[in-house]
Design a protein around this motif. Structure first.
Motif, mmCIF file in Angstrom:
data_model
loop_
_atom_site.group_PDB
_atom_site.id
_atom_site.type_symbol
_atom_site.label_atom_id
_atom_site.label_comp_id
_atom_site.label_asym_id
_atom_site.label_seq_id
_atom_site.Cartn_x
_atom_site.Cartn_y
_atom_site.Cartn_z
ATOM 1 N N LEU A 117 0.635 -1.244 -0.046
ATOM 2 C CA LEU A 117 0.056 0.159 -0.059
ATOM 3 C C LEU A 117 0.840 1.216 -0.075
ATOM 4 N N SER A 118 2.249 1.132 -0.454
ATOM 5 C CA SER A 118 2.828 2.257 -0.244
ATOM 6 C C SER A 118 2.574 3.466 -1.382
ATOM 7 N N LEU A 119 2.103 3.028 -2.648
ATOM 8 C CA LEU A 119 1.535 4.021 -3.421
ATOM 9 C C LEU A 119 0.134 4.654 -2.940
ATOM 10 N N VAL A 120 -0.663 3.834 -2.646
ATOM 11 C CA VAL A 120 -1.856 4.284 -1.681
ATOM 12 C C VAL A 120 -1.570 5.341 -0.845
ATOM 13 N N GLU A 121 -0.626 5.079 0.221
ATOM 14 C CA GLU A 121 -0.425 5.960 1.343
ATOM 15 C C GLU A 121 0.386 7.217 0.649
ATOM 16 N N ALA A 122 1.292 7.144 -0.259
ATOM 17 C CA ALA A 122 1.897 8.190 -0.814
ATOM 18 C C ALA A 122 0.954 9.236 -1.513
ATOM 19 N N ALA A 123 0.143 8.711 -1.969
ATOM 20 C CA ALA A 123 -1.067 9.625 -2.862
ATOM 21 C C ALA A 123 -1.780 10.452 -1.718
ATOM 22 N N LEU A 124 -2.041 9.690 -0.531
ATOM 23 C CA LEU A 124 -2.801 10.530 0.487
ATOM 24 C C LEU A 124 -1.956 11.598 1.077
ATOM 25 N N ASP A 125 -0.629 11.064 1.088
ATOM 26 C CA ASP A 125 0.427 11.898 1.910
ATOM 27 C C ASP A 125 0.544 13.349 1.111
ATOM 28 N N VAL A 126 0.383 13.221 -0.259
ATOM 29 C CA VAL A 126 0.460 14.328 -1.215
ATOM 30 C C VAL A 126 -0.595 15.376 -0.559
ATOM 31 N N VAL A 127 -1.900 14.813 -0.556
ATOM 32 C CA VAL A 127 -2.892 15.495 -0.460
ATOM 33 C C VAL A 127 -2.898 16.163 1.030
ATOM 34 N N LEU A 128 -2.425 15.310 1.966
ATOM 35 C CA LEU A 128 -2.642 15.794 3.318
ATOM 36 C C LEU A 128 -1.386 16.762 3.479
ATOM 37 N N ASN A 129 -0.290 16.798 2.592
ATOM 38 C CA ASN A 129 0.725 17.634 2.823
ATOM 39 C C ASN A 129 0.704 18.836 1.840
ATOM 40 N N SER A 130 -0.440 19.192 1.345
ATOM 41 C CA SER A 130 -0.608 20.141 0.145
ATOM 42 C C SER A 130 -0.229 21.723 0.781
ATOM 43 N N ILE A 163 -8.374 10.012 -4.645
ATOM 44 C CA ILE A 163 -9.367 9.249 -4.590
ATOM 45 C C ILE A 163 -9.405 7.894 -5.479
ATOM 46 N N ALA A 164 -8.402 7.645 -6.046
ATOM 47 C CA ALA A 164 -8.270 6.305 -6.969
ATOM 48 C C ALA A 164 -7.668 5.506 -5.698
ATOM 49 N N ALA A 165 -6.714 6.223 -4.987
ATOM 50 C CA ALA A 165 -6.130 5.449 -3.779
ATOM 51 C C ALA A 165 -7.053 5.004 -2.776
ATOM 52 N N ILE A 166 -8.063 6.037 -2.570
ATOM 53 C CA ILE A 166 -9.199 5.651 -1.428
ATOM 54 C C ILE A 166 -9.912 4.470 -1.935
ATOM 55 N N GLU A 167 -10.259 4.455 -3.014
ATOM 56 C CA GLU A 167 -11.062 3.321 -3.633
ATOM 57 C C GLU A 167 -10.241 2.073 -3.311
ATOM 58 N N VAL A 168 -8.863 1.845 -3.339
ATOM 59 C CA VAL A 168 -8.115 0.817 -3.156
ATOM 60 C C VAL A 168 -8.460 0.473 -1.555
ATOM 61 N N ILE A 169 -8.485 1.214 -0.825
ATOM 62 C CA ILE A 169 -8.800 1.005 0.617
ATOM 63 C C ILE A 169 -10.302 0.492 0.984
ATOM 64 N N ALA A 170 -11.114 1.154 0.070
ATOM 65 C CA ALA A 170 -12.617 0.551 0.330
ATOM 66 C C ALA A 170 -12.732 -0.723 -0.282
ATOM 67 N N ARG A 171 -12.141 -0.861 -1.358
ATOM 68 C CA ARG A 171 -12.294 -2.403 -2.057
ATOM 69 C C ARG A 171 -11.880 -3.460 -1.084
ATOM 70 N N LEU A 172 -10.226 -3.051 -0.725
ATOM 71 C CA LEU A 172 -9.667 -4.072 0.016
ATOM 72 C C LEU A 172 -10.451 -4.274 1.205
ATOM 73 N N GLN A 173 -11.394 -3.578 1.967
ATOM 74 C CA GLN A 173 -12.147 -3.876 2.928
ATOM 75 C C GLN A 173 -13.395 -4.643 2.463
ATOM 76 N N GLY A 174 -13.555 -4.855 1.209
ATOM 77 C CA GLY A 174 -14.636 -5.505 0.499
ATOM 78 C C GLY A 174 -16.081 -4.654 0.301
ATOM 79 N N ASN A 175 -15.734 -3.296 0.505
ATOM 80 C CA ASN A 175 -16.725 -2.416 -0.043
ATOM 81 C C ASN A 175 -16.380 -1.978 -1.509
ATOM 82 N N TRP A 176 -16.733 -2.887 -2.522
ATOM 83 C CA TRP A 176 -16.661 -2.410 -3.804
ATOM 84 C C TRP A 176 -17.406 -1.300 -4.381
#
Length: 140
Positions: free
Chosen positions: A27-40, A54-67
């Motif tokens: 999930l390094s790329l997912v976290e990196a995408a979130l960090d860019v926004v959070l550090n803007s 937003i695409a990275a957050i989709e990964v998180i939701a889908r990994l939790q089973g919420n497609w």
């Protein structure tokens, strides 16, 4: 903006980001995408950074089973999720929520661009749906 739909994958930046996702198995790329926004900071969140997050957050939701909506545009991401059964940490889910707040803020270029369209309410509904899916883990 190279956008054709209000969902997470209805734009060029998110689709391009999924090509990068295919190159990792964590999930390094997912976290990196979130960090860019959070550090803007004061300069605000750029549109391309927001759509990647937003695409990275989709990964998180889908990994939790919420497609969310599946389409030809989400196919690479969907395949990655099916091949990488990783449970996102609580910290990562919290980062996703903070990133959504940044994306919906007045300091967000993406939010501003959507406000200028007749589809703004539909886009907001799409983001709200994503936030709900991130926060409703069916795997817990």
């Amino acid at each position: 903006m190279g956008t054709w739909a209000v969902d997470a994958f209805g734009n060029d930046d998110a689709c391009d980001w999924t090509y990068e996702l295919e190159k990792v198995n964590d999930l390094s790329l997912v976290e990196a995408a979130l960090d860019v926004v959070l550090n803007s900071g004061e300069e605000g969140v750029e549109s391309s950074e927001a759509t990647e997050a937003i695409a990275a957050i989709e990964v998180i939701a889908r990994l939790q089973g919420n497609w969310g909506k599946r389409s030809a545009y989400s196919e690479r991401l969907d395949q990655w999720v099916e091949n990488n059964k990783i449970q996102p940490s609580t910290d990562l889910v919290q980062k996703a929520n903070l990133a959504i707040a940044c994306i919906l803020s007045d300091n967000s270029e993406l939010n501003e661009l959507w406000q200028e369209t007749e589809d703004y309410e539909d886009w907001l509904a799409s983001i709200t749906d994503l936030k709900n899916r991130v926060n409703n883990s069916i795997n817990s």
